[in-house]
Design a protein around this motif. Structure first.
Motif, PDB file in Angstrom:
ATOM      1  N   ASN A  28       0.699  15.795   8.310  1.00  0.00           N
ATOM      2  CA  ASN A  28       0.220  17.154   8.086  1.00  0.00           C
ATOM      3  C   ASN A  28      -0.378  17.787   9.349  1.00  0.00           C
ATOM      4  OD1 ASN A  28       0.267  17.975   5.011  1.00  0.00           O
ATOM      5  ND2 ASN A  28      -0.175  15.782   5.081  1.00  0.00           N
ATOM      6  N   LEU A  29      -0.214  17.118  10.476  1.00  0.00           N
ATOM      7  CA  LEU A  29      -0.768  17.635  11.729  1.00  0.00           C
ATOM      8  C   LEU A  29       0.269  18.317  12.602  1.00  0.00           C
ATOM      9  CD1 LEU A  29      -3.057  14.635  12.769  1.00  0.00           C
ATOM     10  CD2 LEU A  29      -3.779  16.803  11.750  1.00  0.00           C
ATOM     11  N   LYS A  30       1.522  18.305  12.169  1.00  0.00           N
ATOM     12  CA  LYS A  30       2.598  18.840  12.995  1.00  0.00           C
ATOM     13  C   LYS A  30       2.328  20.302  13.379  1.00  0.00           C
ATOM     14  CE  LYS A  30       4.822  14.956  12.377  1.00  0.00           C
ATOM     15  NZ  LYS A  30       6.044  14.839  11.595  1.00  0.00           N
ATOM     16  N   LYS A  58       0.824  -1.212   0.000  1.00  0.00           N
ATOM     17  CA  LYS A  58       0.000   0.000   0.000  1.00  0.00           C
ATOM     18  C   LYS A  58       0.859   1.263   0.000  1.00  0.00           C
ATOM     19  CE  LYS A  58      -3.799  -2.044   2.672  1.00  0.00           C
ATOM     20  NZ  LYS A  58      -4.488  -2.002   3.977  1.00  0.00           N
ATOM     21  N   GLU A  59       1.988   1.182   0.703  1.00  0.00           N
ATOM     22  CA  GLU A  59       2.836   2.352   0.900  1.00  0.00           C
ATOM     23  C   GLU A  59       3.311   2.950  -0.418  1.00  0.00           C
ATOM     24  OE1 GLU A  59       5.937   3.355   4.470  1.00  0.00           O
ATOM     25  OE2 GLU A  59       6.248   1.511   3.337  1.00  0.00           O
ATOM     26  N   SER A  60       3.541   2.093  -1.416  1.00  0.00           N
ATOM     27  CA  SER A  60       4.090   2.559  -2.688  1.00  0.00           C
ATOM     28  C   SER A  60       3.023   2.947  -3.709  1.00  0.00           C
ATOM     29  CB  SER A  60       4.991   1.473  -3.286  1.00  0.00           C
ATOM     30  OG  SER A  60       4.239   0.296  -3.531  1.00  0.00           O
ATOM     31  N   LYS A  61       1.751   2.778  -3.356  1.00  0.00           N
ATOM     32  CA  LYS A  61       0.678   3.040  -4.310  1.00  0.00           C
ATOM     33  C   LYS A  61      -0.025   4.361  -4.020  1.00  0.00           C
ATOM     34  CE  LYS A  61      -0.357  -1.801  -5.397  1.00  0.00           C
ATOM     35  NZ  LYS A  61      -1.379  -2.869  -5.325  1.00  0.00           N
ATOM     36  N   GLU A  62      -0.372   5.073  -5.080  1.00  0.00           N
ATOM     37  CA  GLU A  62      -1.182   6.298  -4.997  1.00  0.00           C
ATOM     38  C   GLU A  62      -0.624   7.291  -3.982  1.00  0.00           C
ATOM     39  OE1 GLU A  62      -3.435   6.834  -7.199  1.00  0.00           O
ATOM     40  OE2 GLU A  62      -3.466   4.799  -8.023  1.00  0.00           O
ATOM     41  N   ALA A  63       0.691   7.484  -3.999  1.00  0.00           N
ATOM     42  CA  ALA A  63       1.328   8.383  -3.026  1.00  0.00           C
ATOM     43  C   ALA A  63       0.812   9.815  -3.151  1.00  0.00           C
ATOM     44  CB  ALA A  63       2.844   8.341  -3.203  1.00  0.00           C
ATOM     45  N   ALA A  64       0.655  10.294  -4.380  1.00  0.00           N
ATOM     46  CA  ALA A  64       0.174  11.669  -4.585  1.00  0.00           C
ATOM     47  C   ALA A  64      -1.255  11.829  -4.068  1.00  0.00           C
ATOM     48  CB  ALA A  64       0.262  12.039  -6.061  1.00  0.00           C
ATOM     49  N   SER A  65      -2.075  10.807  -4.307  1.00  0.00           N
ATOM     50  CA  SER A  65      -3.465  10.853  -3.851  1.00  0.00           C
ATOM     51  C   SER A  65      -3.534  10.889  -2.332  1.00  0.00           C
ATOM     52  CB  SER A  65      -4.224   9.628  -4.370  1.00  0.00           C
ATOM     53  OG  SER A  65      -4.281   9.631  -5.785  1.00  0.00           O
ATOM     54  N   ILE A 124      -5.110  13.717   0.284  1.00  0.00           N
ATOM     55  CA  ILE A 124      -6.065  13.371   1.341  1.00  0.00           C
ATOM     56  C   ILE A 124      -5.531  13.820   2.701  1.00  0.00           C
ATOM     57  CG2 ILE A 124      -7.169  11.449   2.564  1.00  0.00           C
ATOM     58  CD1 ILE A 124      -7.183   9.972  -0.186  1.00  0.00           C
ATOM     59  N   GLY A 125      -4.224  13.665   2.894  1.00  0.00           N
ATOM     60  CA  GLY A 125      -3.610  14.090   4.146  1.00  0.00           C
ATOM     61  C   GLY A 125      -3.763  15.586   4.377  1.00  0.00           C
ATOM     62  N   ILE A 126      -3.547  16.363   3.332  1.00  0.00           N
ATOM     63  CA  ILE A 126      -3.666  17.821   3.440  1.00  0.00           C
ATOM     64  C   ILE A 126      -5.118  18.223   3.694  1.00  0.00           C
ATOM     65  CG2 ILE A 126      -3.464  19.990   2.153  1.00  0.00           C
ATOM     66  CD1 ILE A 126      -1.029  18.679   0.720  1.00  0.00           C
ATOM     67  N   GLY A 130      -2.846   2.896   8.874  1.00  0.00           N
ATOM     68  CA  GLY A 130      -2.843   2.819   7.418  1.00  0.00           C
ATOM     69  C   GLY A 130      -1.925   3.843   6.793  1.00  0.00           C
ATOM     70  N   THR A 131      -1.659   3.663   5.509  1.00  0.00           N
ATOM     71  CA  THR A 131      -0.748   4.575   4.817  1.00  0.00           C
ATOM     72  C   THR A 131      -1.427   5.910   4.498  1.00  0.00           C
ATOM     73  OG1 THR A 131      -1.349   3.473   2.735  1.00  0.00           O
ATOM     74  CG2 THR A 131       0.645   2.716   3.840  1.00  0.00           C
ATOM     75  N   THR A 132      -2.736   5.910   4.303  1.00  0.00           N
ATOM     76  CA  THR A 132      -3.450   7.169   4.063  1.00  0.00           C
ATOM     77  C   THR A 132      -3.526   7.990   5.342  1.00  0.00           C
ATOM     78  OG1 THR A 132      -4.751   6.119   2.314  1.00  0.00           O
ATOM     79  CG2 THR A 132      -5.565   8.208   3.164  1.00  0.00           C
ATOM     80  N   THR A 133      -3.814   7.346   6.453  1.00  0.00           N
ATOM     81  CA  THR A 133      -3.879   8.069   7.725  1.00  0.00           C
ATOM     82  C   THR A 133      -2.489   8.517   8.174  1.00  0.00           C
ATOM     83  OG1 THR A 133      -3.998   5.878   8.762  1.00  0.00           O
ATOM     84  CG2 THR A 133      -6.053   7.138   8.596  1.00  0.00           C
TER      85      THR A 133
END
Length: 260
Positions: free
Chosen positions: A116-118, A77-84, A88-90, A107-110
């Motif tokens: 982005n919460l720093k 999962k980590e290597s897939k849809e990184a830009a997407s 979502i993170g932003i 998860g990799t999306t979370t």
């Protein structure tokens, strides 16, 4: 032994039975009774429960898997849809305000959300050791890591212990990953993860599903939420607008970059 403990043992046994059937495709009542050291009538009640939930199909003397889908590993999962995931993170981080208590599913999306919460003065509850490690150096963020069974495939802490820990909290917002996002429900391939995700929804005032565009129209093994259970779905700019229209007609908001 109290009723609560009995219920907990039954839940654990059913989760293990579902995983056994997922791995072996079919199994008999007598085999399960020997494995768990309980009566065949107890196993039949367990199988009836799992069938009622749509996980399995009972057969004469046993059960077979109702349906299954491949579950990618965390590294896959980590290597897939990184830009997407970055989008979502932003987007998700913009929903988090100082003073919030939030929950981040593993998860990799979370993980992208966490990055982005720093600098926000918040409390983060998570079942992800990876996310906890990502945030531990930020002095403004209090991190609460729940216990549980560690699933190597997803690097998540799940199961009855995690659920008991989670029920001690009430969070403002939860960001929960999914493998499938469809009009008939939100799904994941693993029954133990599904049960933990249901608790995450229950303890959140605003539960958000975070899923990139490839998850739309997909249904996997276990439904853990109906559309009516969630506040919105957060996705990326590549989501097909037909899905946006369909979900919004069904009363579910889709948050994506084109909407700002």
């Amino acid at each position: 032994m109290t009723m609560g403990v009995i219920d907990l043992f039954a839940e654990e046994r059913r989760l293990k039975i579902a995983d056994m059937i997922k791995n072996t495709k079919s199994i008999t009542v007598s085999e399960l009774a020997r494995t768990f050291g309980v009566s065949e009538s107890t196993i039949r009640r367990d199988l009836q429960f799992l069938e009622d939930q749509g996980y399995i199909q009972r057969t004469h003397g046993g059960a077979i898997l109702q349906h299954s889908h491949y579950e990618p590993t965390y590294l896959e999962k980590e290597s897939k849809e990184a830009a997407s995931k970055k989008e979502i993170g932003i987007l998700s981080s913009k929903l988090v305000k100082d003073g919030d208590t939030i929950l981040l599913d593993s998860g990799t999306t979370t993980l992208s959300i966490a990055r982005n919460l720093k600098g926000k003065r918040i409390t983060v509850v998570t079942n992800s050791p990876v996310i906890a490690m990502e945030l531990f150096t930020d002095e403004d963020i209090e991190v609460i890591l729940v216990g549980g069974i560690f699933r190597k495939e997803t690097r998540a802490l799940v199961g009855p212990i995690a659920e008991k820990n989670l029920k001690e909290f009430k969070v403002d917002k939860a960001f929960i990953g999914a493998n499938g996002v469809a009009l008939d429900g939100i799904t994941t391939p693993n029954i133990i993860e599904a049960t933990t995700k249901r608790v995450m929804i229950e303890i959140s005032s605003q539960p958000y599903i975070v899923a990139d565009h490839t998850k739309f129209g997909i249904s996997t093994f276990v439904r853990f939420a109906n559309l009516s259970d969630i506040a919105a779905i957060i996705t990326d700019r590549n989501v097909d607008l037909k899905w946006v229209t369909s979900f919004e007609e069904a009363g579910t908001e889709i948050i994506h970059p084109e909407k700002g």
